[in-house]
Structures are given as structure tokens and as C-alpha cells.
Scaffold this motif. Structure first.
Motif: not given
Length: 108
Positions: A75-92
Motif C-alpha cells: 500500500h505504501c509503494i502504491k503511493g510512491y511516485d518515482p518521478q517525485v519520491n527519490t528517498l525510498g520508504i521506511n516504517a513511517s
């Protein structure tokens, strides 16, 4: 961050079963790892959505659990836009850049 899955799909000696994907919560993944999941899971989404449980199970089987994800991570990855987000994901969630505050200098 290293994946929390078995090496080669069979060696579980490095796995921490107290962290995602083995428990609830979002896994810590780098930008490149998130992009890899997005690209790898896309063809499976076409086939298995809206059944997310089957989708995630098929993805994890495809990676032999070496690069497994859970529902929270998906679910977190579904909100991730590689063009905008560039730092990855974590527990938050999606890691946002920290904006440095500039303190104005008073002129004398």
C-alpha cells in the motif's frame, strides 16, 4: 536497506522475523528497491487485482520470498511516485526530504 528475506530463497539464517514482511508494518526499502517492486509487480497486478492477498502471494513466490513484501509495504509503494519520491520508504511511509530552515541574518 537489505531485503529481509531468505538468501537464495532457502537460507533463512539472515531473516529477522520481527520485521516486515513477516509482521505488519512497512519495510524499509531504498528508492531503487521500490522502483524494482513497482516494475516487477505491475504485470501481476493486471492479472490478480483486486485480490491483493493473491497478488502479494504471487509476487513473494516469484521472488522466492528473497524480496518479499507485505500488504502494508504494498500500500505504501502504491503511493510512491518515482518521478517525485527519490528517498525510498521506511516504517513511517514515503521518506520525504528534510527541508533545511534558513535563519535570516539581521543586518547591522
Amino acid at each position: 536497506m537489505a531485503w529481509n528475506g531468505p538468501i537464495g530463497g532457502t537460507d533463512y539464517s539472515n531473516v529477522d522475523f520481527s520485521k516486515p514482511p513477516w509482521v505488519n508494518g512497512i519495510a524499509e526499502l531504498t528508492h531503487d528497491e521500490v522502483v524494482w517492486v513497482i516494475e516487477t509487480i505491475a504485470p501481476l497486478e493486471e492479472q490478480y487485482l483486486p485480490d491483493e492477498n493473491t497478488l502479494i502471494s504471487k509476487f513473494n513466490n516469484l521472488t522466492k520470498y528473497e524480496k518479499a513484501i507485505n500488504g502494508d509495504t504494498y500500500h505504501c509503494i502504491k503511493g510512491y511516485d518515482p518521478q517525485v519520491n527519490t528517498l525510498g520508504i521506511n516504517a513511517s511511509g514515503i521518506i520525504q526530504p528534510v527541508e533545511e530552515s534558513v535563519t535570516p541574518v539581521e543586518e547591522v
